[in-house]
Design an enzyme around this catalytic site. Structure first.
Site, PDB file in Angstrom:
ATOM      1  N   ASN A  53      -4.734   0.865   3.107  1.00 49.66           N
ATOM      2  CA  ASN A  53      -4.586  -0.486   2.554  1.00 49.66           C
ATOM      3  C   ASN A  53      -5.759  -1.349   2.989  1.00 49.66           C
ATOM      4  O   ASN A  53      -6.250  -1.260   4.121  1.00 49.66           O
ATOM      5  CB  ASN A  53      -3.234  -1.096   2.918  1.00 49.66           C
ATOM      6  CG  ASN A  53      -2.903  -1.109   4.387  1.00 49.66           C
ATOM      7  OD1 ASN A  53      -3.295  -0.229   5.128  1.00 49.66           O
ATOM      8  ND2 ASN A  53      -2.177  -2.118   4.820  1.00 49.66           N
ATOM      9  N   CYS A 107      -3.043  -1.412  -1.931  1.00 53.51           N
ATOM     10  CA  CYS A 107      -2.245  -0.523  -1.067  1.00 53.51           C
ATOM     11  C   CYS A 107      -2.952   0.825  -0.889  1.00 53.51           C
ATOM     12  O   CYS A 107      -3.824   1.204  -1.684  1.00 53.51           O
ATOM     13  CB  CYS A 107      -0.883  -0.274  -1.691  1.00 53.51           C
ATOM     14  SG  CYS A 107       0.187  -1.702  -1.799  1.00 53.51           S
ATOM     15  N   GLU A 135      -1.807   3.849  -1.323  1.00 50.37           N
ATOM     16  CA  GLU A 135      -1.546   4.852  -2.362  1.00 50.37           C
ATOM     17  C   GLU A 135      -2.474   4.639  -3.562  1.00 50.37           C
ATOM     18  O   GLU A 135      -3.040   5.591  -4.115  1.00 50.37           O
ATOM     19  CB  GLU A 135      -0.090   4.774  -2.840  1.00 50.37           C
ATOM     20  CG  GLU A 135       0.935   5.040  -1.755  1.00 50.37           C
ATOM     21  CD  GLU A 135       1.351   3.792  -0.982  1.00 50.37           C
ATOM     22  OE1 GLU A 135       0.514   2.887  -0.786  1.00 50.37           O
ATOM     23  OE2 GLU A 135       2.519   3.734  -0.567  1.00 50.37           O
ATOM     24  N   CYS A 169       5.519   1.008  -2.509  1.00 51.93           N
ATOM     25  CA  CYS A 169       5.997  -0.143  -3.271  1.00 51.93           C
ATOM     26  C   CYS A 169       6.049   0.223  -4.764  1.00 51.93           C
ATOM     27  O   CYS A 169       5.483   1.224  -5.202  1.00 51.93           O
ATOM     28  CB  CYS A 169       5.110  -1.357  -3.029  1.00 51.93           C
ATOM     29  SG  CYS A 169       3.534  -1.311  -3.900  1.00 51.93           S
TER      30      CYS A 169
HETATM   31  N1  THU Z   1       1.257  -1.453   1.556  1.00 57.36           N
HETATM   32  C1  THU Z   1       0.738  -0.241   1.204  1.00 57.36           C
HETATM   33  O1  THU Z   1      -0.397   0.093   1.556  1.00 57.36           O
HETATM   34  N2  THU Z   1       1.495   0.577   0.452  1.00 57.36           N
HETATM   35  C2  THU Z   1       2.732   0.252  -0.035  1.00 57.36           C
HETATM   36  O2  THU Z   1       3.297   1.026  -0.800  1.00 57.36           O
HETATM   37  C3  THU Z   1       3.377  -0.990   0.363  1.00 57.36           C
HETATM   38  C4  THU Z   1       2.572  -1.910   1.204  1.00 57.36           C
HETATM   39  C5  THU Z   1       0.422  -2.369   2.342  1.00 57.36           C
HETATM   40  C6  THU Z   1       0.010  -3.625   1.609  1.00 57.36           C
HETATM   41  C7  THU Z   1      -0.204  -4.589   2.741  1.00 57.36           C
HETATM   42  O3  THU Z   1      -1.542  -4.449   3.204  1.00 57.36           O
HETATM   43  C8  THU Z   1       0.740  -4.118   3.828  1.00 57.36           C
HETATM   44  O4  THU Z   1       1.138  -2.804   3.470  1.00 57.36           O
HETATM   45  C9  THU Z   1       1.971  -4.978   3.983  1.00 57.36           C
HETATM   46  O5  THU Z   1       2.616  -5.176   2.787  1.00 57.36           O
END
Ligand code: THU
Length: 131
Positions: A44, A55, A57, A89
């Site tokens: 992320n 994010c 993924e 998410c």
């Molecule tokens: N985040 C991800 O990298 N993947 C997800 O599927 C959900 C959230 C990250 C985004 C943000 O930088 C941190 O987690 C908190 O939401």
């Protein structure tokens, strides 16, 4: 031949590079492609304008497509420090759906290894489809 354990390590190394000064929540992801021993990893990357955050993924998907275009995904590892392990998410699930079959295993991991495995269709049974 690479192992799932190696994929978890690749996701953990990517997570070490996460840029998350706002949430402090770091995520790493690794995509394994069929007949390809390279892991396409992502982390992320947050932004002061929070909506600019990407994010792990989606970052991994962008990495895979940039390196070799649309490819047959064997599995995905998502690694966090959360307990229980985080699921991707909904935006990431929608993006994964664009490139992964519904029965693609999504391995949810922490630093110790895979904690839970779900199929993409179990995580997002009703993705948006443009018809
Ligand atoms: N985040 C991800 O990298 N993947 C997800 O599927 C959900 C959230 C990250 C985004 C943000 O930088 C941190 O987690 C908190 O939401």
């Amino acid at each position: 031949m690479v192992t799932l354990e190696q994929a978890v390590s690749a996701a953990a190394r990517a997570r070490d590079n996460a840029y998350a000064p706002y949430s402090g929540f770091t995520v790493g992801a690794a995509i394994k492609v069929v007949d390809d021993d390279t892991f396409y990893v992502g982390c992320n990357v947050e932004n002061a304008s929070y909506g600019g955050t990407i994010c792990a993924e989606r970052s991994a998907i962008v990495h895979m497509v940039s390196r070799r275009g649309r490819s047959p995904v064997e599995y995905v590892v998502v690694l966090t420090g959360a307990e229980p392990p985080s699921v991707p998410c909904a935006i990431c699930l929608q993006v994964l759906t664009e490139f992964c079959a519904a029965d693609t295993p999504i391995h949810l991991a922490d630093a110790e290894g895979v904690r839970r495995t779900l199929l993409l269709r179990e995580l997002l049974p009703q993705p948006f489809v443009l018809v």
